[in-house]
Structures are given as C-alpha cells and as structure tokens.
Design an enzyme around this catalytic site. Structure first.
Site, mmCIF file in Angstrom:
data_model
loop_
_atom_site.group_PDB
_atom_site.id
_atom_site.type_symbol
_atom_site.label_atom_id
_atom_site.label_comp_id
_atom_site.label_asym_id
_atom_site.label_seq_id
_atom_site.Cartn_x
_atom_site.Cartn_y
_atom_site.Cartn_z
ATOM 1 N N ASP A 1 0.574 -1.316 -0.184
ATOM 2 C CA ASP A 1 0.391 -0.116 -0.083
ATOM 3 C C ASP A 1 0.903 1.359 -0.272
ATOM 4 O OD1 ASP A 1 1.186 -0.308 2.338
ATOM 5 O OD2 ASP A 1 -0.743 -0.226 3.686
ATOM 6 N N ASP A 2 1.976 0.984 0.065
ATOM 7 C CA ASP A 2 2.492 2.657 -0.412
ATOM 8 C C ASP A 2 4.580 2.395 -1.265
ATOM 9 O OD1 ASP A 2 5.616 1.722 1.771
ATOM 10 O OD2 ASP A 2 3.744 1.193 2.656
ATOM 11 N N ARG B 1 -5.635 -1.624 4.597
ATOM 12 C CA ARG B 1 -5.624 -2.011 6.593
ATOM 13 C C ARG B 1 -6.226 -1.526 7.185
ATOM 14 N NH1 ARG B 1 0.427 -2.878 5.731
ATOM 15 N NH2 ARG B 1 0.848 -4.485 3.457
#
Length: 651
Positions: A211-212, A502
């Site tokens: 996610d990054d 998340r």
C-alpha cells in the site's frame, strides 16, 4: 413445606431489611469461595454456598451477615451479569448437556440447551461453543443458571482452536469480506501521470497488499520525497456495502500466522496493491526536505497514476545497506540509486527526530512460525533493520504532514493523539524524578518540548526502572477528530493515511485529503460515533492478537514445564502476588508467584506502587531488572505460564 411458610418468609424478609447492604463485583477464587469488592475498595467474603448463585464478574447487591465476629456477603440482587454472550466448553454431567465458561475463574458447569442451529448429538466433550445466558439465580422468577447454545465454534481437537475461539469470543469475522462482482473506479478524478518515475515498494517478501511506494530525488537544498499510497477510495464509496463492512471491521485483523482483511482480497491484493510493473491509482504527497532532515514548507497532496518499478524486500535491502557479504544487489542502477537516496533521507530524518521529536528505542518483534496443524514450530526474533527504518521514517513523515494539512485546510480528520503524562499524577512524577536527580516542574512536563526532554533523559538512564515507573503515569493514546499533539512521538500532530487497505481511519483521511485537493466539501466527515467505533475496534484487535499469542506461547512452552531449561527474563510488573516477567528469547510472559520468588515468603515485601521487592528490608528486585527463571507449570487451556527463579531472592 416448613420453608414455604408465609409467616417464616415474612420474618426472614423483615430481618433482611435490617441488615446492611453493599454493591460490588464478585471475584471468584479457585477454592470455591469468593469476595465482593466494592467501588470504595472494600472486600467482603462470599462463602462457597453463596458463590453457587453468582459467577466471577457479576455485579450484585448483597446483604452483610455477621456470625461469630465474621462478616460475609450474601448476594441478593443482580445488577449486571458478567455473562451475556460468551464462549464455553461442553461438559456432560450425568449425560446431561452442561458447559463451562472459557474463563480461568469460572469452573462450574452450567445447564445448557441448544438452538435449532446446533445439533446437540454432534457436540463432544470439550468442544467450544457460543453460549447466551438465559437464566440467573438472582433474577426474579429464576432459580438456576441456564444458557442457550447458538453456534459450534470449534471441535476440541481442531488444531486452529486458538484462532477460532478468540475471534468468536469477540464476534469478529474469520474470513475476508466477499468480493462484489465487477469492480469499477467510482470516481472520475484528474490524476498526474507519474508512471515514468522509478517508485519502489519495500515490504516483507511475502506481502501481497503493497500500500505504499516511495520515490526520492536530490534537490539543491536536500531531497524531494514522494510518498504514493494505494487508493481504495477510488473504488469504494462512503455507505456502499464494501464501505459498511470495512467500517464494521475497522482494521485488518493481524493474528499470529493468520490475518483477516478489512477489504475484499481482490481489491486489497490485486486492484489497489502497488504491484511492480502495473499502473495503479494513488494518493500522493510530495515533501521537500533539507539536508538536516527538516521539512521545508507544507507537503503537497495530489492524485496520480504510478507504476512501481521495484518490489523490494526488507531483508535483501537491509543486507545490501548493512554490508552483508554476498548481499543481494538490484539489477537496475536506477533502483540502486533510489535505495541509496532513501537511506540518506531516513538517516537525516532519524537524526532530526532525535533532536527535535522522539525516536523509539529499538525493541524486537516476536514472530510465530506455525504449521498447517496449528503447531508452533519456532518463535523468531525480528530486529528492526535498516530497510524497516527507511519505510518507518517515510511513513512517520507522511503522516505528520497529513495531520498538518488536514488541520489547516479541513479542520478535521482522524488524528492519533497522546497527551503525555496524566495531569492528576504529574506532581508524583516530579517527586519521583527528583529522587533520581532529575529536576523538572509540572509546568515544564506539561509541554511537548518538556515531555520530549524527559523521554530523552529516561532513555539515557542505565536502568529501565524509572522509565517503567513513569510509563504507568502516562495518558493512553486516543483518537481525535481535530488536530492534537502526539506527545508519545514528540510531534505536533499525527494522522495516518498510509495504510488505507488495512485501516478504515486512513480511508476516511483519504476522502478528506481528496476534498482538500478538489476544493470541495468532504463526502465523509468525522464524528464521535466514527471515532468510538475506530477506538473500540483498535483496542479489540490488539487484545485478540495478544490472547492468541498467549495461547500459542502456552502450547510452545508446555514441553519446558518442570524441565531444567533456564530463561533470561525481564521483570515487567511486581505486585503482592508475585512478578510478571517477559522471556527475552521469545517474548512470552510468565508469572512468578510470591511463594516461589524468595527463600522465605514471610520476609519478602513486594510493593506494587513502587515496583520494588525487599527481603529482610534489603532491596532485592525491581521492575526492569533481569531474572533467570525456569518454567514450573503451563496450563494450555487457561493460557497461563508459571515460573520460578533459578536462584530465589534472599539466598
């Protein structure tokens, strides 16, 4: 017949009215008797016959009776039951269905009946079930305990009992949300094309939901860091079915060797995951940094399409940067340059936070290796390495920048806050610090800068004792809807947006950042109900992770009970009952009873307030000390580990 005499019952009622009454909570013991503890700290003995009418944790009103100079409490009225919906184990008594609540201080069987959804004939001894309290002896019209079973959680021989029981106990999902058919981008927003920039992701090698992604470039003053974050809110709208389920879950549930996603896996692991070589929508922040790591001006947030050019792994990147012989090397010079620049940024930011905020002392993480049968094969100690610190520094910077921008532009968001020391205990802290040669006053400790100075002083102490004592006098971290400082990090503000796959809180902050970028009203606002849900679920998820861990530790250390194996341990708590210690080799927490702690319990005085133990008036143990112990007993069902010191105190 005699007992049913109306005159006798009336006489008993009149006598009872003359007796003093108290309210409190029942505390059971393993020996059949119990105590009623009041809110004022009083404790009244409850004899075994009276304990048949209550269970541990019941809040009741009781009458006090005195016979032969001994006072006891007789529970009379139920104020609040300890049991409502709970997990229990099947126990047959003379062929009849009973259950025993899954609690160390509840050992008596309770009569049970089944709902239509549960087939009684399929229930075996020791199976785990969901039970609901239907009758209580202290309720009017009831004369016994009766529960109703609504669900079979796990058979007694299911190797995954710890996971299923803990999730069922808190009524949490054990599988990912269903994937709706046909995902479509739900917004038509203008995005910058950054697909040519060499973004990289750094995660565990097995991670699927990246996610990054990070990109950094040198500037005349220092660096320009771009943090790109996966964008699930491009697919999920507030109030739709996926969003409602994500809000209900609030977070991805991380348990040892098992996780339950907040979002459907197709969205988290595929459509939104910043997969190497794939174009992905992202929410980005560009942050300018000086050579000393200081942020230059406000961060710029914008929407973009990015393409990761390298899926990197923590250990491989760390090996390279730490100079490990034969370490992995990237195939591309461009990726190698990105790694080196990110390392420079992380070093500068670590130094800046050390000087101007707070840097956490390195503490290892403990990771369970579990096979398909639920057996714990090993417990690995994962130390924080260079690549982990790179990502950590970039995320801390990005989240602090988010707090700054949301506070200034929107006046709202989901902010993580920490108020430092408890105001009601700050004078006690001042006195304790003075005893150890540290001069602080209450006014100074109440400021962010003063708190940071204190933390640096505590970190420089040779012993961790003072730090451990002060931590007990801190406020808890909280969630706030408006900007507030985070003393624990030494920052003026902190709002996470870097894990929207998340964390639902990060999805909310994404929507606020998008409104800020577009200059529009937000499609979702922060209110007390949202904050309460997020705070409750965060606490619950942490509790579940800890409880499954306790169960697995008990399984793993069962073989060491009664053996000669010795463990180095740190004392994490002292009270009159004994010491709680953490085994350094694997992170397990064990309890050392006071009866085993010293050579003579009568000469041992333990003060929970001071975190010290004295033997014959000499200080022999304090919190944060090291103690060498052996495991004496492990109860897997109760998830308890007992230990004794190799050399008892006072020897």
């Amino acid at each position: 017949m005699f007992q049913d005499n109306p005159l006798l019952q009336q006489l008993k009622a009149q006598i009872r009215e003359t007796l003093p009454t108290v309210e409190g909570t029942i505390k059971a013991t393993a020996k059949g008797y119990g105590f009623l503890e009041t809110d004022k700290g009083e404790s009244h003995f409850v004899p075994p016959p009276m304990m048949k009418k209550v269970v541990h944790g019941d809040r009741v009103s009781a009458v006090l009776r005195t016979e032969n100079d001994k006072t006891s409490a007789e529970p009379e009225t139920l104020i609040e039951p300890a049991l409502d919906r709970f997990i229990a184990r099947v126990k047959r008594f003379k062929g009849r269905l009973n259950v025993v609540p899954d609690h160390p201080l509840m050992r008596e069987g309770i009569k049970a009946r089944c709902k239509k959804s549960v087939n009684e004939s399929e229930l075996g001894e020791g199976d785990y079930v969901v039970a609901h309290l239907k009758r209580h002896p202290l309720r009017e019209g009831d004369n016994s305990f009766i529960v109703e079973l609504s669900e079979l959680v796990a058979k007694s021989d299911d190797p995954h009992v710890p996971w299923w029981v803990i999730l069922a106990k808190h009524n949490l999902a054990k599988v990912e949300p269903a994937d709706p058919a046909g995902w479509q981008l739900a917004e038509d927003a203008e995005r910058q094309d950054l697909t040519a920039l060499p973004f990289v992701t750094i995660d565990a090698e097995s991670t699927k939901d990246m996610d990054d992604a990070l990109h950094v470039a040198r500037t005349g003053l220092g660096w320009a860091l771009t943090v790109a974050i996966a964008d699930p809110t491009a697919y999920v709208q507030p109030g739709d079915a996926v969003d409602a389920e994500a809000l209900k879950r609030a977070y991805t549930q991380y348990l040892p060797s098992y996780n339950v996603p907040m979002l459907p896996r197709q969205l988290a692991d595929e459509l939104c995951s910043l997969v190497e070589g794939a174009d992905r929508p992202a929410l980005c922040a560009r942050i300018e940094l000086a050579e000393d790591g200081a942020q230059q001006g406000a961060a710029t947030f914008f929407l973009a399409t990015i393409r990761s050019q390298g899926k990197l792994a923590y250990d491989k990147v760390s090996d390279r940067l730490e100079g490990v012989e034969g370490a992995w090397q990237p195939d591309s010079e461009v990726i190698a340059e990105q790694i080196d620049l990110l390392h420079q940024v992380a070093n500068a930011r670590t130094q800046w936070r050390h000087d101007h905020a707070l840097v956490f002392p390195d503490r290892p993480d403990y990771r369970f290796e579990v096979d398909d049968q639920g057996n714990v094969l090993a417990i690995h100690v994962d130390h924080r390495r260079t690549a982990n610190r790179i990502v950590e520094e970039c995320m801390i910077l990005a989240n602090a920048a988010c707090a700054e921008r949301l506070g200034a532009a929107m006046g709202q968001g989901v902010f993580n806050s920490h108020a430092g020391l408890d105001p009601e205990r700050i004078e006690q802290v001042v006195a304790m610090l003075a005893e150890h040669g540290l001069a602080y006053d209450a006014e100074r400790l109440g400021t962010l800068s003063g708190y940071c100075e204190l933390r640096r002083d505590l970190d420089s102490q040779e012993s961790g004792y003072l730090d451990a004592r002060i931590r007990r006098m801190q406020c808890f971290s909280e969630m706030a809807g408006t900007p507030m400082p985070h003393y624990g990090m030494g920052l003026q503000g902190y709002a996470t947006w870097t894990s929207p796959i998340r964390k639902y809180s990060d999805m909310v902050n994404h929507r606020l950042l998008k409104a800020m970028i577009a200059g529009q009203d937000p499609v979702q606002s922060v209110d007390e109900a949202l904050l309460a849900q997020l705070a409750q679920m965060r606490k619950l998820h942490r509790m579940c992770e800890r409880h499954v861990g306790d169960w697995l530790y008990a399984r793993y250390l069962k073989a060491d009970a009664g053996s000669e194996t010795q463990f180095d341990a740190e004392v994490i708590d002292l009270n009159r009952g004994g010491a709680r210690v953490r085994l350094e080799v694997n992170g397990a927490v064990a309890f050392v009873p006071a009866s085993l702690l010293s050579v003579d319990k009568k000469k041992l005085v333990i003060s929970g307030d001071s975190g010290m133990a004295h033997f014959d008036e000499a200080l022999v143990l304090k919190v944060a000390d090291r103690l060498r112990v052996q495991i004496t007993e492990v109860d897997v069902d109760q998830r308890s580990i007992l230990a004794k010191p190799v050399s008892p105190l006072g020897q």
